[in-house]
Design a protein around this motif. Structure first.
Motif, PDB file in Angstrom:
ATOM      1  N   TYR C 441       0.847  -1.187   0.000  1.00 31.63           N
ATOM      2  CA  TYR C 441       0.000   0.000   0.000  1.00 31.63           C
ATOM      3  C   TYR C 441       0.886   1.243   0.000  1.00 31.63           C
ATOM      4  O   TYR C 441       1.835   1.324   0.783  1.00 31.63           O
ATOM      5  CB  TYR C 441      -0.857   0.062   1.272  1.00 31.63           C
ATOM      6  CG  TYR C 441      -1.759  -1.111   1.531  1.00 31.63           C
ATOM      7  CD1 TYR C 441      -2.368  -1.836   0.507  1.00 31.63           C
ATOM      8  CD2 TYR C 441      -2.035  -1.493   2.840  1.00 31.63           C
ATOM      9  CE1 TYR C 441      -3.221  -2.896   0.789  1.00 31.63           C
ATOM     10  CE2 TYR C 441      -2.893  -2.547   3.126  1.00 31.63           C
ATOM     11  CZ  TYR C 441      -3.477  -3.244   2.099  1.00 31.63           C
ATOM     12  OH  TYR C 441      -4.321  -4.290   2.385  1.00 31.63           O
ATOM     13  N   ASP C 442       0.561   2.191  -0.843  1.00 31.52           N
ATOM     14  CA  ASP C 442       1.268   3.468  -0.771  1.00 31.52           C
ATOM     15  C   ASP C 442       0.749   4.192   0.470  1.00 31.52           C
ATOM     16  O   ASP C 442      -0.300   4.815   0.441  1.00 31.52           O
ATOM     17  CB  ASP C 442       0.994   4.284  -2.037  1.00 31.52           C
ATOM     18  CG  ASP C 442       1.827   5.563  -2.059  1.00 31.52           C
ATOM     19  OD1 ASP C 442       2.375   5.937  -0.991  1.00 31.52           O
ATOM     20  OD2 ASP C 442       1.923   6.178  -3.121  1.00 31.52           O
ATOM     21  N   HIS C 443       1.482   4.049   1.577  1.00 26.76           N
ATOM     22  CA  HIS C 443       0.960   4.616   2.829  1.00 26.76           C
ATOM     23  C   HIS C 443       1.475   6.028   3.090  1.00 26.76           C
ATOM     24  O   HIS C 443       1.265   6.576   4.161  1.00 26.76           O
ATOM     25  CB  HIS C 443       1.253   3.686   4.015  1.00 26.76           C
ATOM     26  CG  HIS C 443       2.670   3.207   4.095  1.00 26.76           C
ATOM     27  ND1 HIS C 443       3.072   1.973   3.632  1.00 26.76           N
ATOM     28  CD2 HIS C 443       3.766   3.801   4.559  1.00 26.76           C
ATOM     29  CE1 HIS C 443       4.362   1.835   3.819  1.00 26.76           C
ATOM     30  NE2 HIS C 443       4.813   2.929   4.376  1.00 26.76           N
ATOM     31  N   GLN C 444       2.171   6.612   2.098  1.00 21.74           N
ATOM     32  CA  GLN C 444       2.705   7.953   2.328  1.00 21.74           C
ATOM     33  C   GLN C 444       2.170   9.004   1.374  1.00 21.74           C
ATOM     34  O   GLN C 444       2.390  10.192   1.594  1.00 21.74           O
ATOM     35  CB  GLN C 444       4.227   7.918   2.198  1.00 21.74           C
ATOM     36  CG  GLN C 444       4.881   7.201   3.347  1.00 21.74           C
ATOM     37  CD  GLN C 444       6.356   7.066   3.085  1.00 21.74           C
ATOM     38  OE1 GLN C 444       6.781   6.399   2.150  1.00 21.74           O
ATOM     39  NE2 GLN C 444       7.146   7.730   3.892  1.00 21.74           N
ATOM     40  N   VAL C 445       1.478   8.563   0.311  1.00 21.96           N
ATOM     41  CA  VAL C 445       0.975   9.537  -0.653  1.00 21.96           C
ATOM     42  C   VAL C 445       0.093  10.563   0.085  1.00 21.96           C
ATOM     43  O   VAL C 445      -0.524  10.234   1.105  1.00 21.96           O
ATOM     44  CB  VAL C 445       0.205   8.812  -1.788  1.00 21.96           C
ATOM     45  CG1 VAL C 445      -1.006   8.067  -1.258  1.00 21.96           C
ATOM     46  CG2 VAL C 445      -0.190   9.773  -2.890  1.00 21.96           C
ATOM     47  N   GLN C 446       0.105  11.757  -0.390  1.00 23.71           N
ATOM     48  CA  GLN C 446      -0.533  12.933   0.225  1.00 23.71           C
ATOM     49  C   GLN C 446       0.331  13.548   1.330  1.00 23.71           C
ATOM     50  O   GLN C 446      -0.022  14.566   1.910  1.00 23.71           O
ATOM     51  CB  GLN C 446      -1.951  12.646   0.759  1.00 23.71           C
ATOM     52  CG  GLN C 446      -2.919  12.203  -0.335  1.00 23.71           C
ATOM     53  CD  GLN C 446      -4.364  12.262   0.102  1.00 23.71           C
ATOM     54  OE1 GLN C 446      -4.735  13.025   0.995  1.00 23.71           O
ATOM     55  NE2 GLN C 446      -5.199  11.480  -0.534  1.00 23.71           N
ATOM     56  N   THR C 447       1.440  12.934   1.616  1.00 27.24           N
ATOM     57  CA  THR C 447       2.408  13.436   2.595  1.00 27.24           C
ATOM     58  C   THR C 447       1.773  13.995   3.866  1.00 27.24           C
ATOM     59  O   THR C 447       1.998  15.132   4.256  1.00 27.24           O
ATOM     60  CB  THR C 447       3.359  14.499   1.972  1.00 27.24           C
ATOM     61  OG1 THR C 447       2.586  15.513   1.342  1.00 27.24           O
ATOM     62  CG2 THR C 447       4.305  13.870   0.983  1.00 27.24           C
TER      63      THR C 447
END
Lengths: 82, 235, 747
Positions: C441-447
């Motif tokens: 999972y991209d768990h960092q997108v949206q910072t």
């Protein structure tokens, strides 16, 4: 309407990780005879052209410049009976 | 005077807002957002192509975006020497558009991978390193991609060797197979064009600009670009 | 990404029906639509005539549990839904709470259990899509996802296939839309073999003034459809017309819903722009029962009527009938109510995103749902009959589930070799590292991700807001099987405790109630007891319920799932500097247990896995004590006394300590001594609630103990944080590396 079927595969010299994983899985499932699997993409196009000759250049350009990336992939295409 | 930035937005881009925030709120520079149907304005010093899934990546990663109208203006800018940085999907777009060598394909793990990686900088000065990021320095940046496996055909490897910007490495800077998250050839994580003004990289510098979120190494690349533009202006 | 190459496909879900409007309504067809004779009699009375097949379909879905909550509503009505922070409670697309400084948090959890069991990849992916639309239909930008996943043991090939497909489906969809998965849970038990549970919670943020509702207003306003075209996806009604089934082509058959995250991303951005324009009267996504449910609910809430022309609906399959158009659950479709004069602007915004504004109908003052197709009126139904005046089902005589419970004292603890027990537990899929999941999972997108998944609650910053937002999702089927009332109270408390451990004040809750059949006495009883427990706990903890979802019929002929209420909760860390880690931080810190002494090891996950039995007694909770301990921990956090904190839940003290070690940077472990008079089994394995493990510096121990004494909270120093070792005096002795080797095993 010309119906064109384009198949895009990784070039033979490129490792196909998906194909390899699928081959391992089907072998594990008992299909011992499967020696290799290559995964590709299939495109079915309908092109407004009277015949193959009129469309050949456009199909080639489309395959070469858009539907495949020649660094990685190769393609074949054929006209399907309409 | 600070650089003027443009962030290109495609339908499906999803790191565009992060990039704008990093530039506007952290680097405190002027940013314009450029929609894919428009052109990058003339008076721009740096162009960022952000990450995401442009057009759903429904053909190949970056392939459809590479054909979009805005890319013609990006190409013109690149030829003129404007700095261009493509991150993640932006890197894929630049490769598909032919502005960078090579192509990015499916991770050899077959999985999307999101975690921090270490990168060794191979840049010897220039717009993306300047003096603040010496060659051999190790950076820690996050990756988040399923198609980050960098490939160039063997006959082109020698030619691009001088343009490798970053390689995946371990925390001590050792470029090992273990440190390679996706199967990239020679552990390549980022490359520039021959002229050195276009950079593509899979790791996300814009995600590493605040200590609160786990690191600030990304700032060093963005700051180098800023400084470069200021230096060019000063002549 | 090109995603289609890895998708597993099944032949299920393609049993065909071809519906035409000419079908005669026989008792068999009525029954196949899930209507009882009494319900059908009521339908005839409401209409004053026989329904068309399209109308029967509309009544069937609108009176289904999913849309009407007919079985659950009397129970859900008892839940506390009000509180000073609540901006929108149940009844909207999602709940909304005030975060302060003009910010609102919108959140909700929803299940996609049955679709995921049939087609794991698409089932899970479309589940993510649906819950995201609920959030942005409220005017909020989705900023996070959490997933609560439950499966049968992965050593069965079919379970492994489902697990991989579900994780992959969530990953591909969430990653593409660009919403980070910041937490969740992954649980394994044989009871989920035939019915996996896939519950996804989404969180969004908005300024108060941006919040949108699903209440239509004004006569003559337009119904604007945008997003994907309609196909035969996910049409209910199952097999009823199999007599009429033609052997035509596969194209005429209903099929599994397929997710299109790229379209989702476009309608997300377009919707946010539309709402910002101020030209939208009301908005709803087309979820369950598609066009029917979304349009009728908005109109009914506004006390209006509707006229719809199905010829205007964008279609991607040939020859769709009115029945199919009304009931299709094709994904990524939105329905907005727009004033006629605003249509050009709305269309312009949609065009920017390559979307068309399709006017499919308008609001009327008739209070009726009138649907035309090919020049024929296919439905003409009074709206209240399908939205509010839903027939009440016969109450089912509730009766406790028959249980075969084994008392914990009958387990042969003398035979347990604790080193081996811990390593085996750590390498079991339930407790093993979830890295292989969350790294997909991209768990960092949206910072915004301050605390990444892997340990404790997920924590986000929100740009422009001074606090931090913590969120968690928790369930425990085992506790609830042993006692659904007490179990649900414990689950709710655990969710709050997860937030408190990171320093957050719990604010409000949402829930997903996963049960077997409510038409059976045991299922009915379990559900009633669980909801009663949920209400009790939420009242005691001050966390109102702002929304939720009910999933019944999670059972097969051979088994039903454990009653599994899942509680999602959000909380606020007012001072970001007080964010407290869930893992060991400094060598030499003192490890302290806060909370009551353990008296038994009933309900233990480790004993369940060890014996295969339901090991009792049930876990019970004193909510006043729970609240006292939680407030005490928050005070300690506020005073800066704690260097780390985690709550004790499944796996007991043993797993809490192991997880504090495994999550630490640099391999910190601990040296622990149990009190001489304490039996290791109860002390280490007990999952009794109201307990935390915390650490503090040696200099702060005295003050921690004194503050605890004053607060009336039991505090017991257990030992010290040590580099590399993990030992519990006289019980087990391992290295942190050994723990890590056992734990870090990808599936």
């Amino acid at each position: 309407m010309l119906k064109v079927h384009v198949l895009v595969h990784l070039r033979p010299d490129i490792l196909d990780v998906q194909g390899q994983a699928i081959r391992q899985a089907v072998t594990a499932a008992g299909h011992g005879g499967v020696a290799a699997v290559r995964v590709g993409k299939s495109f079915r196009l309908e092109i407004d052209a009277p015949n193959v000759e009129a469309a050949r250049d456009e199909i080639e350009r489309l395959c070469h410049e858009t539907l495949s990336n020649p660094l990685l992939e190769e393609y074949t295409w054929e006209v399907e009976p309409s | 005077m600070s650089a003027r930035w443009a962030v290109v937005i495609f339908p499906g881009s999803n790191c565009d807002r992060d990039f704008v925030r990093a530039l506007r709120d952290v680097l405190r520079v002027e940013v314009v957002e450029v929609w894919h149907k428009d052109s990058v304005p003339e008076a721009i010093d740096c162009i960022a192509i952000p990450g995401g899934f442009s057009y759903g990546d429904y053909l190949r990663a970056g392939a459809l975006a590479a054909m979009s109208p805005v890319m013609a203006s990006v190409r013109t800018h690149a030829e003129r020497g404007t700095l261009v940085i493509g991150v993640c999907n932006g890197f894929q777009v630049l490769c598909e558009a032919g502005l960078l060598p090579g192509v990015l394909t499916k991770n050899d793990t077959l999985r999307f991978r999101c975690h921090d990686v270490y990168l060794r900088s191979e840049l010897n000065g220039g717009p993306f390193a300047g003096t603040g990021l010496p060659q051999g320095e190790v950076l820690r940046l996050p990756i988040a991609h399923g198609f980050g496996n960098y490939y160039v055909p063997p006959e082109q490897r020698d030619a691009i060797e001088r343009h490798v910007a970053f390689r995946y490495c371990d925390p001590l800077g050792d470029v090992s197979r273990r440190a390679n998250p996706n199967g990239s050839v020679d552990n390549i994580a980022g490359v520039t064009n021959a002229a050195g003004n276009v950079l593509g990289m899979m790791p996300h510098p814009e995600r590493a600009v605040e200590a609160l979120l786990g690191g600030t190494d990304g700032l060093r690349i963005l700051q180098a670009m800023q400084d470069w533009v200021a230096g060019v202006r000063a002549g | 990404m090109i995603r289609n190459n890895e998708k597993a496909t099944t032949g299920q879900g393609t049993r065909g029906i071809l519906v035409t409007t000419r079908i005669e309504i026989t008792p068999a067809i009525v029954e196949e639509h899930g209507l009882t004779p009494a319900e059908y009699a009521y339908l005839l009375e409401v209409l004053g005539r026989e329904p068309t097949i399209a109308e029967l379909g509309v009544f069937s879905v609108m009176w289904s549990e999913h849309c009407s909550y007919k079985h659950s509503r009397p129970h859900l009505a008892t839940l506390p839904t009000k509180g000073p922070a609540v901006l929108h409670g149940p009844g909207e697309n999602a709940g909304a709470v005030d975060l302060g400084e003009g910010w609102a948090c919108v959140f909700k959890v929803e299940s996609h259990n049955h679709p995921s069991a049939v087609e794991p990849y698409e089932g899970a992916a479309t589940g993510v899509g649906g819950i995201l639309r609920d959030i942005f239909a409220m005017g909020a930008r989705p900023i996070a996802l959490l997933d609560a996943l439950r499966f049968g043991p992965p050593d069965e090939a079919r379970n492994a296939w489902i697990i991989r497909g579900v994780v992959h489906g969530i990953a591909d969809y969430g990653n593409c839309v660009g919403v980070p998965v910041i937490g969740g849970e992954f649980s394994i038990d044989p009871c989920y073999t035939d019915n996996c549970l896939v519950n996804v919670m989404a969180i969004g943020v908005a300024r108060h003034e941006e919040l949108m509702t699903a209440r239509a207003e004004g006569v003559g306003n337009l119904l604007v459809y945008y997003g994907n075209a309609t196909g035969r996806d996910g049409i209910h009604g199952a097999t009823f017309a199999s007599a009429e089934l033609t052997e035509d082509s596969a194209e005429d058959r209903p099929c599994v819903q397929v997710g299109d995250p790229f379209m989702e991303k476009k309608i997300l951005e377009a919707t946010i722009e539309l709402i910002a324009s101020g030209r939208i009267v009301a908005l709803q996504d087309m979820g369950a029962a598609g066009l029917t449910c979304s349009s009728t609910e908005m109109a009914d809430k506004g006390g209006l009527g509707l006229r719809m022309n199905l010829d205007k609906v964008p279609q991607r399959a040939a020859n769709l009938t009115a029945y199919e158009l009304l009931l299709s659950e094709s994904q990524e479709r939105m329905l907005a109510v727009v004033r006629p004069e605003d249509l050009p602007l709305v269309a312009r915004i949609l065009r920017k995103w390559d979307l068309d504004a399709c006017v499919v109908g308008e609001t009327t003052d008739t209070g009726r749902f009138v649907v035309e197709h090919h020049g024929t009126v296919e439905a003409n139904i009074p709206l209240p009959a399908i939205c509010t005046h839903v027939p009440k089902p016969e109450p089912v005589q509730a009766a406790p589930a028959a249980l075969d419970v084994r008392d914990w004292t009958t387990v042969d603890f003398a035979a347990i070799e604790w080193n081996g027990l811990l390593l085996a537990a750590l390498s079991s899929p339930h407790f093993a590292s979830k890295r292989w999941i969350y790294e997909q999972y991209d768990h960092q997108v949206q910072t915004n991700t301050v605390v990444r998944p892997g340990a404790g609650a997920g924590v986000l910053r929100i740009a422009g807001w001074s606090g931090l937002l913590a969120s968690t999702i928790d369930g425990n089927g085992l506790w609830c099987m042993l006692d659904p009332y007490e179990g649900t109270r414990c689950v709710t408390a655990e969710a709050a405790r997860n937030l408190v451990a990171c320093g957050a004040r719990p604010l409000a809750a949402t829930n997903n109630l996963n049960f077997g059949s409510p038409r059976k006495p045991a299922g009915s009883w379990q559900f009633a007891e669980a909801v009663r427990g949920l209400g009790d706990a939420c009242r005691a903890l001050g966390t109102p319920i702002t929304g939720g979802n009910v999933s019944f019929y999670n059972e097969s002929p051979r088994m039903a799932v454990f009653p599994t209420p899942v509680v999602g909760m959000v909380g606020v860390i007012d001072d970001p500097s007080r964010l407290t880690p869930a893992t060991f931080r400094n060598e030499g810190d003192v490890v302290v247990l806060l909370g009551p002494a353990a008296t038994h090891a009933g309900g233990s996950r480790i004993l369940r896995d060890l014996t295969g039995d339901l090991v009792g007694p049930a876990v019970r909770i004193d909510l006043a004590m729970e609240k006292r301990v939680q407030e005490h921990v928050l005070r300690l956090v506020g005073d800066g006394v704690l260097t780390a904190a985690t709550d004790i839940a499944d796996g007991g003290l043993l797993m809490a300590l192991a997880e504090m070690a495994l999550g630490s940077d640099g391999g910190l472990g601990c040296e622990i001594d149990l009190a001489a008079d304490e039996a290791p089994a109860a002390a280490l394995l007990s999952e009794q609630p109201s307990r935390f493990v915390v650490t503090c510096t040696p200099g702060d121990v005295e003050s921690l103990l004194a503050l605890s004494r004053d607060a009336g909270v039991r505090a017991v120093p257990l030992g010290t944080v040590r580099g590399g070792v993990f030992s519990i005096g006289g019980v087990l002795s391992l290295t942190v590396y050994e723990l890590y080797e056992a734990w870090e095993k990808p599936l």
